[in-house]
Design an enzyme around this catalytic site. Structure first.
Site, PDB file in Angstrom:
ATOM      1  N   ARG B  71      10.171  62.413  84.179  1.00 42.94           N
ATOM      2  CA  ARG B  71       9.682  62.607  85.552  1.00 42.94           C
ATOM      3  C   ARG B  71       8.413  63.447  85.652  1.00 42.94           C
ATOM      4  O   ARG B  71       7.891  63.641  86.739  1.00 42.94           O
ATOM      5  CB  ARG B  71      10.767  63.246  86.448  1.00 42.94           C
ATOM      6  CG  ARG B  71      12.074  62.487  86.488  1.00 42.94           C
ATOM      7  CD  ARG B  71      11.967  61.187  87.257  1.00 42.94           C
ATOM      8  NE  ARG B  71      13.271  60.563  87.435  1.00 42.94           N
ATOM      9  CZ  ARG B  71      13.509  59.275  87.198  1.00 42.94           C
ATOM     10  NH1 ARG B  71      12.527  58.493  86.760  1.00 42.94           N
ATOM     11  NH2 ARG B  71      14.698  58.768  87.384  1.00 42.94           N
ATOM     12  N   HIS B 186      13.880  46.191  78.840  1.00 44.64           N
ATOM     13  CA  HIS B 186      15.007  46.380  79.765  1.00 44.64           C
ATOM     14  C   HIS B 186      15.551  44.976  79.999  1.00 44.64           C
ATOM     15  O   HIS B 186      14.956  44.197  80.734  1.00 44.64           O
ATOM     16  CB  HIS B 186      14.488  47.017  81.055  1.00 44.64           C
ATOM     17  CG  HIS B 186      15.482  47.007  82.183  1.00 44.64           C
ATOM     18  ND1 HIS B 186      16.612  47.781  82.180  1.00 44.64           N
ATOM     19  CD2 HIS B 186      15.512  46.311  83.347  1.00 44.64           C
ATOM     20  CE1 HIS B 186      17.294  47.569  83.312  1.00 44.64           C
ATOM     21  NE2 HIS B 186      16.643  46.675  84.023  1.00 44.64           N
ATOM     22  N   HIS B 239      19.849  49.811  76.420  1.00 44.89           N
ATOM     23  CA  HIS B 239      21.125  49.857  77.166  1.00 44.89           C
ATOM     24  C   HIS B 239      21.786  48.487  77.401  1.00 44.89           C
ATOM     25  O   HIS B 239      21.972  48.071  78.538  1.00 44.89           O
ATOM     26  CB  HIS B 239      20.992  50.642  78.469  1.00 44.89           C
ATOM     27  CG  HIS B 239      19.822  50.314  79.358  1.00 44.89           C
ATOM     28  ND1 HIS B 239      19.197  51.284  80.106  1.00 44.89           N
ATOM     29  CD2 HIS B 239      19.182  49.150  79.645  1.00 44.89           C
ATOM     30  CE1 HIS B 239      18.231  50.720  80.809  1.00 44.89           C
ATOM     31  NE2 HIS B 239      18.204  49.431  80.550  1.00 44.89           N
ATOM     32  N   ASP B 312      19.902  57.671  78.137  1.00 45.13           N
ATOM     33  CA  ASP B 312      19.381  56.944  79.300  1.00 45.13           C
ATOM     34  C   ASP B 312      19.222  57.900  80.487  1.00 45.13           C
ATOM     35  O   ASP B 312      19.454  57.535  81.639  1.00 45.13           O
ATOM     36  CB  ASP B 312      20.306  55.778  79.658  1.00 45.13           C
ATOM     37  CG  ASP B 312      19.554  54.599  80.258  1.00 45.13           C
ATOM     38  OD1 ASP B 312      18.318  54.699  80.407  1.00 45.13           O
ATOM     39  OD2 ASP B 312      20.204  53.598  80.591  1.00 45.13           O
ATOM     40  N   PHE B 330      18.929  54.292  91.312  1.00 45.51           N
ATOM     41  CA  PHE B 330      19.714  54.014  90.110  1.00 45.51           C
ATOM     42  C   PHE B 330      19.598  55.180  89.124  1.00 45.51           C
ATOM     43  O   PHE B 330      18.609  55.899  89.102  1.00 45.51           O
ATOM     44  CB  PHE B 330      19.171  52.766  89.407  1.00 45.51           C
ATOM     45  CG  PHE B 330      19.469  51.473  90.107  1.00 45.51           C
ATOM     46  CD1 PHE B 330      20.710  50.862  89.948  1.00 45.51           C
ATOM     47  CD2 PHE B 330      18.517  50.851  90.908  1.00 45.51           C
ATOM     48  CE1 PHE B 330      20.992  49.641  90.570  1.00 45.51           C
ATOM     49  CE2 PHE B 330      18.788  49.642  91.537  1.00 45.51           C
ATOM     50  CZ  PHE B 330      20.024  49.033  91.373  1.00 45.51           C
ATOM     51  N   GLY B 331      20.630  55.332  88.284  1.00 53.76           N
ATOM     52  CA  GLY B 331      20.476  56.217  87.126  1.00 53.76           C
ATOM     53  C   GLY B 331      21.373  57.431  87.121  1.00 53.76           C
ATOM     54  O   GLY B 331      21.903  57.851  88.154  1.00 53.76           O
TER      55      GLY B 331
END
Lengths: 317, 431
Positions: B71, B186, B239, B312, B330-331
Site C-alpha cells: 500500500r 491472478h 493463490h 496474500d 476484497f482481501g
C-alpha cells in the site's frame, strides 16, 4: 549480347536458387559496379524493352534503384504506384495482370504488402517478374546486394558468421538473407526478443539468440533490421528506450564482434532505435552506403539475365 | 527492540530445520556478520561469540512471503512499508515480495528503486518488488520488463488483475522469456468474475450475493497453459483455490511446462461458509470456495502440486470493509498469521515440519530465484526461531499491521515466533 547463366524465368525469391544461380548474378553484378563508376554508365542491352516497376507499397529507395538499373541498361522504365492506379477502384490483382499483358511489357518489378502476391501475379503475366519485396516473405534483390557487399569486402561468404538482428518476424529481408547465406555456406544467427522472432524459425537452419551480446560474439557481419514504429508501443516490445537498450547496435555491443566485423542495414535507418549514429556512420565498419551502390548493380544483373530468357518478340495478349 | 550485532552470534540448543536440504537435527548455528558461518550438531564456536540459548526451539530460514500488498506509495492509511515490515518480522517473515498495485503503479524503474531504498532504510523485512507486466496494470501495453528487472523487479504481474487479453498474455510471456523472467498471473477469467462477491453456489444463492464460479479459475489457467507452451515462457499462478484449477496445474507440470503455483492459508483453512452473516473480512479474491475445493487444496499441498504458500496480505482499512458485503473491498491481512496457519498443516498431519516450512521458505525462493530460504554456510543469516506447539488466539487488535482485516480473528492457532534475525541482526524478539 548478354549470355544466359541464370536458368529461371522469374526472380521470385532466393529459396529454390542454387549456389551457381546466385554466384552467376553476383559475378555479373561485379562488372556492373565498374560500369556504374565510369562516366558512361549507359549500355543498350535492353534497348526497346519495357520495364514496369509496380509498387503497391511506398518505397522510394528500392523503386529508384530499379528505375536506375533499367535506364542504365537502355530500357524504357515506367513506375506505377498502386495507390494512384486502378487498384483502389476495386481492380483485382488478376485484372491488373491482364491489363499489363495488353501493354506488352518485358519485365515487371513488383512490391506488394502481401506475402505470395508477387508469385500469384507471375503466374498470370507473360513477362519476366522480379519480386521487389512481398509481405514478410522475400526480398531477393536485397539479399543479393547484401551478399555482393559482403563478398567485395570480405572476399567470400562461405564460412562467415552473420548475425541478423531485430524484427525478423516482419522482415522479408531477413528471410531472403537466411536462404542466401545458408546456400553459400555462411553461418547465420538471429538476434531479437522472442516477440519479434517467428515461431520455429530455427528450422530454417539458423542459431537463435535473445541476448544480443551473446549473439554478436565473434561474428564477421552484423546485419541490422529496421523496426517499424507501430511495433514499438507496448505491443511487440515495450518502448523505443528499452529496445535500444537491449537490441540497439552501439559501440559497446559491437565490440563483442570480430575486430574487423562490418555493419549493414537495409535502410532506411531509425537512428537511436535499432542503431546508434556513431556505429552507423563509422566509415571503417559501416557498409550501409555501399549497400545502396551494390543495389543498382545487382538489379542490373537481374534485368540482364531475365531478359536473356525472353523471346525476341515480347509476349502477346 | 532491534539490536545491532556486528560480529559472531551462536544459536545453541536448537532444532535445526532446513527445508532446502531436508536437515532436521538438534544442534547449533553460527552467524558471522550478515551470513551463516556454520551449522550442525556441534559446530565449533570461536571465543568472543555471543551465545543465544535456543531452549530447544526450532531454528529455520526466515520466511519468504511471495505475495504481499504494501500500500505504500499511495495508500499509507492502510499500510506502510514500516508497519508491514514490523508485522512481517513479528510473523517470522524476513523477505516480502510486494505487488505493483500501488499509486503510482510500480511500472517504472524509479518506483522499483524507491520501494527497495525505503525498505532498506527501514531495515526490517527485505522487500523485493514485482513490477507491472503491462503499463499502469491496464492489460494493454507491455511494461519495460528488461530494464525494470535490471532495476531490481523480481518478476512481472498485473497484481490483483488478471492479464485478460490472450494476445497480451502471449506477448508478455514471450517478451519475458527473452530475458528468462517470470510472469505471475491472478488466475481468474475477468468476464466471469465481474460483479461477483463470493463463490458461486448454494450459499451465494441463499444469501442473494452474485457469485464467481470456480470455473473462472480453470478457464483462465487452461488458456494460460497453452500460451506457456506456445511461448516457452515461465509462469506462476497465484493463490490457486479450486480443485479444477489445481488439476490444470498438475497436468501442466506433468507435461514439463515451466509452471508453478501458490495458495494462501484461507484457501486451505476456510471455506465459503466463513462468509457467514455477510462478514466482509471473509470477502477475498479469489473467493473462499466450497469444502471440496478446500480439500483439493490440502491434497495439492500434500502431493506437491502447490509450490508455495503466501500470506496474500491485503490490508484494508475500516472504511473499506465496514460496508454492505457487495461494496466492501476484497482481501485479508496475513503477515502475522502466515507461519502459524502453515503449521496447521503439520498439526493436522498433512505435511511434516520441513515440508510445511519449505512452502514458505525454499519453495518461493526457488520460484523467484532468490538467495533466501535456506540454512547453509555463506547464505544470508535470515532466521526465525519459533515454538511450533505454542497455542495462541488470533486477536486482530494486537496486529502490528495498520489494517486489522483478518477472517481468523478469535481462532486458536499453534506456532509462535520467538525471534527473527535478518542479515545477522535480531529484528524481532518476543517479550
Amino acid at each position: 549480347m548478354n549470355t544466359r547463366s541464370f536458368p529461371h524465368r522469374h526472380l521470385l525469391g532466393i529459396q529454390g536458387l542454387t549456389a551457381p544461380d546466385i554466384l552467376s548474378l553476383l559475378d555479373l553484378a561485379d562488372g556492373y559496379v565498374e560500369q556504374n563508376r565510369s562516366v558512361d554508365k549507359r549500355k543498350n542491352l535492353l534497348r526497346g524493352r519495357t520495364v514496369i516497376n509496380l509498387f503497391f507499397e511506398n518505397s522510394t529507395r528500392t523503386r529508384t534503384s530499379f528505375e536506375l538499373a533499367g535506364k542504365r541498361l537502355g530500357a524504357d522504365v515506367i513506375n506505377m504506384q498502386a495507390s494512384a492506379s486502378s487498384v483502389q477502384k476495386g481492380e483485382t490483382l488478376i485484372d491488373t495482370a491482364m491489363t499489363l499483358n495488353a501493354m506488352h511489357l518485358d519485365v515487371l518489378t513488383v512490391r506488394h504488402p502481401d506475402s505470395g502476391a508477387v508469385k500469384l501475379l507471375s503466374e498470370k503475366v507473360n513477362c519476366a517478374v522480379i519480386n521487389a519485396g512481398d509481405g514478410a516473405h522475400e526480398h531477393p534483390t536485397q539479399a543479393l546486394l547484401d551478399a555482393l557487399t559482403i563478398r567485395r569486402r570480405k572476399g567470400r561468404l562461405s564460412g562467415l558468421c552473420v548475425a541478423i538482428c531485430g524484427d525478423v518476424l516482419h522482415s522479408r529481408v531477413a528471410r531472403s538473407n537466411i536462404h542466401l547465406l545458408n546456400t553459400l555456406g555462411a553461418h547465420v544467427r538471429l538476434v531479437g526478443p522472442r516477440t519479434l522472432l517467428p515461431s520455429k524459425i530455427a528450422a530454417l537452419g539458423v542459431e537463435v539468440f535473445h541476448d544480443m551480446r551473446a549473439g554478436l560474439k565473434d561474428v564477421d557481419v552484423v546485419m541490422m533490421l529496421r523496426i517499424q514504429n507501430e511495433r514499438m508501443r507496448g505491443n511487440f516490445i515495450p518502448s523505443v528506450r528499452e529496445y535500444f537498450h537491449f537490441f540497439g547496435l552501439d559501440a559497446e555491443k559491437l565490440a563483442l564482434a570480430k575486430p574487423d566485423a562490418v555493419i549493414m542495414h537495409p535502410g532506411p535507418m531509425n537512428r537511436g532505435v535499432e542503431i546508434d549514429s556513431d556505429v552507423a556512420d563509422d566509415v571503417e565498419r559501416s557498409l550501409i552506403r555501399e549497400q545502396v551502390e551494390m543495389g543498382v548493380a545487382v538489379r542490373m544483373a537481374c534485368l540482364d539475365q531475365l531478359t536473356c530468357g525472353l523471346p525476341e518478340t515480347a509476349g502477346g495478349v | 527492540m532491534s539490536k545491532i550485532t556486528t560480529g559472531r552470534v551462536a544459536y545453541t540448543n536448537v532444532r535445526l530445520l532446513d527445508p532446502a536440504s531436508g536437515l532436521d537435527c538438534t544442534g547449533a548455528l553460527l552467524t558471522d556478520g550478515e551470513v551463516i558461518a556454520a551449522l550442525g550438531p556441534d559446530p565449533a564456536i570461536p571465543p568472543g561469540t555471543e551465545v543465544i540459548d535456543g531452549q530447544g526451539l526450532c531454528l529455520a530460514p526466515g520466511l519468504v512471503d511471495m505475495r504481499v500488498q504494501l500500500r505504500e506509495p499511495g495508500e499509507e492509511h492502510k499500510e506502510t512499508l514500516k508497519s508491514a515490515g514490523e508485522a512481517a518480522v513479528a510473523g517470522g517473515i524476513t523477505t516480502m515480495i510486494c505487488l505493483p498495485d500501488t499509486d503510482p503503479v510500480i511500472d517504472e524503474e524509479a518506483i522499483v528503486e524507491f520501494v527497495a531504498r525505503r525498505a532498506r532504510k527501514i531495515g526490517l523485512a527485505k522487500v523485493y518488488p514485482y513490477a507491472a507486466a503491462t503499463r499502469d496494470l491496464a492489460g494493454r501495453e507491455l511494461s519495460e520488463m528488461g530494464m525494470l528487472a535490471e532495476a531490481g523487479a523480481l518478476a512481472f504481474t498485473d497484481g490483483t488483475h488478471a492479464i485478460r487479453d490472450a494476445l497480451v498474455m502471449r506477448r508478455a510471456l514471450g517478451y519475458a522469456a527473452t530475458f528468462d523472467l517470470l510472469i505471475v498471473q491472478h488466475p481468474e477469467e475477468p468476464s466471469l468474475a465481474e460483479g461477483g462477491m463470493m463463490n458461486e453456489g448454494e450459499i451465494a444463492s441463499r444469501m442473494g450475493l452474485a457469485g464467481i464460479p470456480a470455473a473462472a479459475e480453470a478457464i483462465l489457467l487452461d488458456r494460460d497453459m497453452r500460451l506457456v507452451e506456445l511461448t516457452g515462457g515461465r509462469y506462476h499462478a497465484a493463490h490457486v483455490s479450486t480443485a479444477d484449477g489445481l488439476d490444470v496445474i498438475r497436468r501442466a507440470k506433468a507435461r514439463g511446462l515451466a509452471v508453478t503455483c501458490d495458495t494462501a492459508p484461507p484457501y486451505f483453512m476456510l471455506n465459503e461458509t466463513a462468509v457467514g452473516d455477510y462478514r466482509s473480512f471473509a470477502k477475498l479474491s479469489p473467493p473462499l470456495r466450497s469444502e471440496s475445493d478446500r480439500l483439493a487444496v490440502v491434497a495439492a499441498l500434500a502431493d506437491g502440486t502447490i509450490d508455495a504458500v503466501a500470506s496474500d496480505h491485503a490490508p484494508q482499512d475500516q472504511d473499506s470493509k465496514r460496508q454492505p458485503f457487495a461494496q466492501a473491498a476484497f482481501g485479508a491481512v496475513g503477515l502475522e498469521t502466515l507461519l502459524a496457519l502453515t503449521l496447521d498443516l503439520v498439526h493436522g498431519g498433512v505435511l511434516d515440519l520441513n515440508r510445511a516450512l519449505a512452502l514458505v521458505t525454499a519453495g518461493p525462493a526457488r520460484i523467484l530465484r532468490l538467495d533466501a530460504g535456506r540454512l547453509a554456510p555463506g547464505a544470508p543469516a535470515d532466521l526465525v526461531l519459533f515454538d511450533p506447539d505454542h497455542a495462541w488466539t488470533v486477536d486482530r487488535d494486537r496486529f502490528r499491521s495498520k489494517s486489522k482485516n483478518t477472517p481468523f480473528d478469535g481462532h486458536t492457532v499453534k506456532g509462535a515466533v520467538r525471534r527473527t534475525v535478518i542479515d545477522g541482526r535480531t529484528v524481532f524478539q518476543d517479550a
